[in-house]
Write an enzyme that holds these catalytic residues in place. Structure first.
Site, PDB file in Angstrom:
ATOM      1  N   GLY A 283      22.544 -12.157  84.177  1.00 15.59           N
ATOM      2  CA  GLY A 283      21.500 -11.248  83.696  1.00 15.59           C
ATOM      3  C   GLY A 283      20.882 -10.485  84.847  1.00 15.59           C
TER       4      GLY A 283
ATOM      5  N   SER B 238      18.080 -11.980  92.104  1.00 14.86           N
ATOM      6  CA  SER B 238      18.491 -11.001  91.087  1.00 14.86           C
ATOM      7  C   SER B 238      19.927 -10.550  91.328  1.00 14.86           C
ATOM      8  CB  SER B 238      17.560  -9.795  91.129  1.00 14.86           C
ATOM      9  OG  SER B 238      17.648  -9.166  92.399  1.00 14.86           O
TER      10      SER B 238
ATOM     11  N   ARG C 213       8.943 -14.589 101.706  1.00 18.07           N
ATOM     12  CA  ARG C 213      10.166 -14.061 101.149  1.00 18.07           C
ATOM     13  C   ARG C 213      10.171 -12.540 101.116  1.00 18.07           C
ATOM     14  NH1 ARG C 213      12.043 -16.259  95.337  1.00 18.07           N
ATOM     15  NH2 ARG C 213      14.068 -15.271  95.189  1.00 18.07           N
TER      16      ARG C 213
ATOM     17  N   GLN D  87       9.692  -5.545  91.009  1.00 15.01           N
ATOM     18  CA  GLN D  87      10.841  -5.545  90.089  1.00 15.01           C
ATOM     19  C   GLN D  87      10.457  -6.133  88.735  1.00 15.01           C
ATOM     20  OE1 GLN D  87      14.919  -6.452  91.339  1.00 15.01           O
ATOM     21  NE2 GLN D  87      14.039  -7.162  93.246  1.00 15.01           N
TER      22      GLN D  87
ATOM     23  N   GLY E 232      16.290 -11.606  77.911  1.00 15.54           N
ATOM     24  CA  GLY E 232      16.528 -10.751  76.750  1.00 15.54           C
ATOM     25  C   GLY E 232      16.637 -11.494  75.425  1.00 15.54           C
TER      26      GLY E 232
ATOM     27  N   GLY F  36      10.159 -15.234  78.360  1.00 16.37           N
ATOM     28  CA  GLY F  36       9.149 -14.739  77.432  1.00 16.37           C
ATOM     29  C   GLY F  36       9.010 -15.532  76.147  1.00 16.37           C
TER      30      GLY F  36
ATOM     31  N   ARG G 166       4.344 -13.348  83.674  1.00 12.82           N
ATOM     32  CA  ARG G 166       4.640 -12.328  84.681  1.00 12.82           C
ATOM     33  C   ARG G 166       6.042 -12.506  85.271  1.00 12.82           C
ATOM     34  NH1 ARG G 166       0.422 -14.402  89.355  1.00 12.82           N
ATOM     35  NH2 ARG G 166       1.545 -16.264  90.008  1.00 12.82           N
TER      36      ARG G 166
ATOM     37  N   CYS H  25      11.357  -7.445  83.059  1.00 13.18           N
ATOM     38  CA  CYS H  25      12.165  -6.880  84.150  1.00 13.18           C
ATOM     39  C   CYS H  25      12.120  -5.367  84.188  1.00 13.18           C
ATOM     40  CB  CYS H  25      13.639  -7.247  83.975  1.00 13.18           C
ATOM     41  SG  CYS H  25      13.976  -8.980  83.985  1.00 13.18           S
TER      42      CYS H  25
ATOM     43  N   MET I 131       8.819 -12.709  88.160  1.00 12.78           N
ATOM     44  CA  MET I 131       8.755 -13.325  89.486  1.00 12.78           C
ATOM     45  C   MET I 131       8.895 -12.266  90.576  1.00 12.78           C
ATOM     46  SD  MET I 131       7.942 -16.272  88.878  1.00 12.78           S
ATOM     47  CE  MET I 131       8.092 -17.068  90.467  1.00 12.78           C
TER      48      MET I 131
END
Ligand SMILES: NC(=O)C1=CN([C@@H]2O[C@H](COP(=O)(O)OP(=O)(O)OC[C@H]3O[C@@H](n4cnc5c(N)ncnc54)[C@H](O)[C@@H]3O)[C@@H](O)[C@H]2O)C=CC1
Ligand SMILES: O=c1[nH]c(=O)c2[nH+]cn([C@@H]3O[C@H](COP(=O)(O)O)[C@@H](O)[C@H]3O)c2[nH]1
Ligand SMILES: [K+]
Length: 539
Positions: free
Chosen positions: A348, A300, A454, A466, A390, A412, A437, A355, A439
């Site tokens: 992003g 991210s 992780r 997140q 988005g 999505g 879902r 998110c 990640m």
């Protein structure tokens, strides 16, 4: 009715003087005014003085003097990889495994295999499945064992809709081919006998089967199927083990993909996600051996020492593999990763539908601003960028490209399709749904040991999600949805008056393409409004 009309008095025509032109308008310099009608992208972001996203603006229409089919969507995924369609499926475990990746590549885009598998070898196996894909060849057909019953066959049929199922000793591809069972072989069987009738009793046995060898070309396969009037041709290796199945219906469809993304060997292109942990070095070796074309460093916040170190290692160890780094939302982050060797950037942070990063971490940026600012800088360095997250509909894709992105990545929008991993289930109100879902959701983090490693290292055992877990409505197959997105973009480009992505970007940067911010009321007006009820079939 007619008599009543006749009785109406005839209206006298109203006197119509010319439309008056006020004096103040007679002296205006209209060429200068045209320039002021709308703003350049630069001005829009400067003027807004706040972060903007796709929904905050419109692109002005331009002049059309070409048909929609003249719009060419060819674009750069990375410095070295060109795609015919600017579409990428996200490396998420409810979006991209081999089936999605194959379909994306067939339609000119690319899929990025996620990294949330039980082992890295499982991820590499998915890459291999895409690489081994041959148009018209079903490489992983559902099979059945001779000891299974007709009831088992019916279960396969209701799940996958197949009409011809190969019978192997293991019930899987790779087993010895023993026969083929088609609906014709079971149609006459009464339902109450399904459970007691074994496949071995009704199948067409091996000795009566027409098969093809591994080296068979598609055109020969087609001739055999046509000549023999058969629907399915099992393909076997020299040990008589089943390696694939060819279906006549698929062969008819196989000419429908003129824009597919092929590598130099003529195999479909595919990407895979990796993380920044030490263990990713071993994973990369497996992925490269499987033939991966591009790696996506999945994080991210790409501006980390871990990622910089990994990029430098990748570029020195596997210079032939393209690397997409990210995610970034600022120019400074972009510079860091470009300097470290990134072949493309993924933009992003917190803009995705699942998110919650901006809420939980308080960090991120509205996607319109992120894409515009990062893309401008990256372009000056010759690095293409991906607008990730988005994207709600096709217009958002065109807007993302208009802000300087060379491709868009979707989660999505693709998650409810047939090609997304996972089974459909029935939700409330009888809706057919699939799971989707984040990640960074607890659900995804807990799924496998690789992600456990992780997130839940001994010194960091407290989970902070997140992302969320959600459901998506059945969107049907990507074989229909992707052509809709592509044609939709072409219409958008045509309306803007541009024929290619290069032309789009140069005309955005030189200010020819104009934009305008829209108020909240304008946003409402731009959507569907004032109706009692409506339906929205998109294609
Ligand atoms: N695009 C977006 O807005 C967001 C995407 N996501 C997705 O969720 C998933 C997880 O993302 P992240 O949590 O950012 O993953 P990440 O792997 O970048 O970070 C997870 C944690 O591990 C640490 N870390 C990473 N590499 C390390 C190393 N080599 N040694 C020690 N510590 C290390 C990081 O600093 C961080 O605390 C990804 O699939 C990502 O795409 C998550 C949040 C936001
Ligand atoms: O904040 C986040 N928490 C998550 O758990 C998560 N999982 C994925 N992603 C990112 O969202 C993108 C997909 O977004 P869309 O559904 O809007 O296409 C993806 O491509 C990712 O960039 C996440 N972001
Ligand atoms: K969000």
């Amino acid at each position: 009715m007619c008599t009543a009309l006749k009785e109406l008095p005839i209206m006298a025509q109203v006197d119509s003087p010319r439309l008056e032109i006020p004096d103040s308008l007679k002296t205006v310099d209209w060429d200068a005014e045209f320039e002021k009608d709308g703003v350049t992208a630069d001005e829009m972001f400067a003027k807004a003085n706040t972060s903007l996203t796709y929904n905050d603006f419109n692109i002005f229409p331009g002049f059309i003097d070409f048909p929609v089919s003249a719009v060419d969507l060819t674009t750069k995924l990375t410095k070295e990889i060109t795609l015919r369609a600017p579409l990428i499926s996200s490396p998420m475990d409810t979006v991209t495994e081999h089936e999605m990746a194959i379909t994306m590549a067939l339609h000119g885009g690319i899929g990025i295999i996620h990294a949330n598998f039980p082992t890295p070898a499982d991820q590499a196996a998915e890459v291999l499945k895409v690489k081994r894909y041959k148009q018209g060849f079903i490489n992983f057909p559902q099979c059945i064992k001779p000891d299974d019953t007709v009831l088992d066959l019916m279960a396969i049929k209701s799940l996958y809709g197949f009409t011809g199922t190969p019978v192997t000793d293991t019930g899987k591809v790779g087993g010895k081919l023993l026969g083929l069972v088609t609906s014709r072989d079971v149609d006459f069987i009464k339902e109450k006998l399904y459970k007691s009738t074994r496949i071995g009793e009704v199948m067409v046995p091996r000795e009566r089967l027409i098969t093809g060898s591994e080296t068979l070309e598609l055109s020969d396969a087609y001739n055999i199927l046509e000549g023999e009037k058969k629907g399915k041709l099992p393909i076997v290796n020299s040990n008589d083990e089943l390696v694939a199945l060819i279906a006549r219906t698929d062969l008819k469809k196989s000419r429908d993909f003129p824009n597919s993304s092929y590598d130099k060997k003529g195999q479909l292109m595919v990407g895979a996600a990796i993380n920044t942990r030490e263990s990713s070095h071993a994973t990369v070796t497996l992925l490269v051996e499987a033939g991966v074309d591009v790696l996506v460093v999945d994080s991210s916040n790409g501006a980390s020492q871990y990622q910089v170190d990994l990029l430098q290692w990748l570029k020195s160890t596997y210079p032939q593999v393209q690397v997409i780094a990210g995610n970034v939302v600022t120019m400074r982050q972009a510079k860091l990763l470009i300097d470290a060797g990134a072949d493309a950037l993924r933009i992003g942070m917190g803009s995705g539908s699942i998110c919650i990063t901006q809420e939980v971490m308080a960090v991120g940026r509205a996607q319109g601003s992120a894409v515009f600012q990062v893309a401008r800088y990256a372009r000056s360095r010759g690095v293409p960028v991906i607008a990730d997250g988005g994207i709600r509909d096709v217009g958002y894709i065109t807007k993302a490209l208009g802000l300087g992105a060379s491709t868009v990545m979707m989660g999505g929008l693709l998650a409810g399709t047939t090609e997304a991993p996972g089974e459909y289930f029935w939700g409330p109100n009888g809706l057919r749904l699939k799971k989707y879902r984040g990640m960074g959701s607890i659900d995804a983090m807990e799924a496998h040991s690789t992600s456990q490693d992780r997130y839940f290292t001994s010194d960091d055992a407290i989970k902070v999600a997140q992302g969320v877990t959600a459901t998506m409505r059945d969107r049907g197959t990507c074989h229909k949805f992707l052509p809709y997105l592509i044609r939709g973009m072409q219409h958008g480009f045509q309306d803007i008056g541009i024929k290619s992505l290069n032309e789009f970007h140069s005309k955005v940067y030189d200010g020819t393409v104009k934009f305008e911010l829209r108020s909240q009321n304008a946003q409402l007006e731009g959507g569907v409004h004032s109706l009692h009820s409506y339906e929205k079939p998109a294609y």
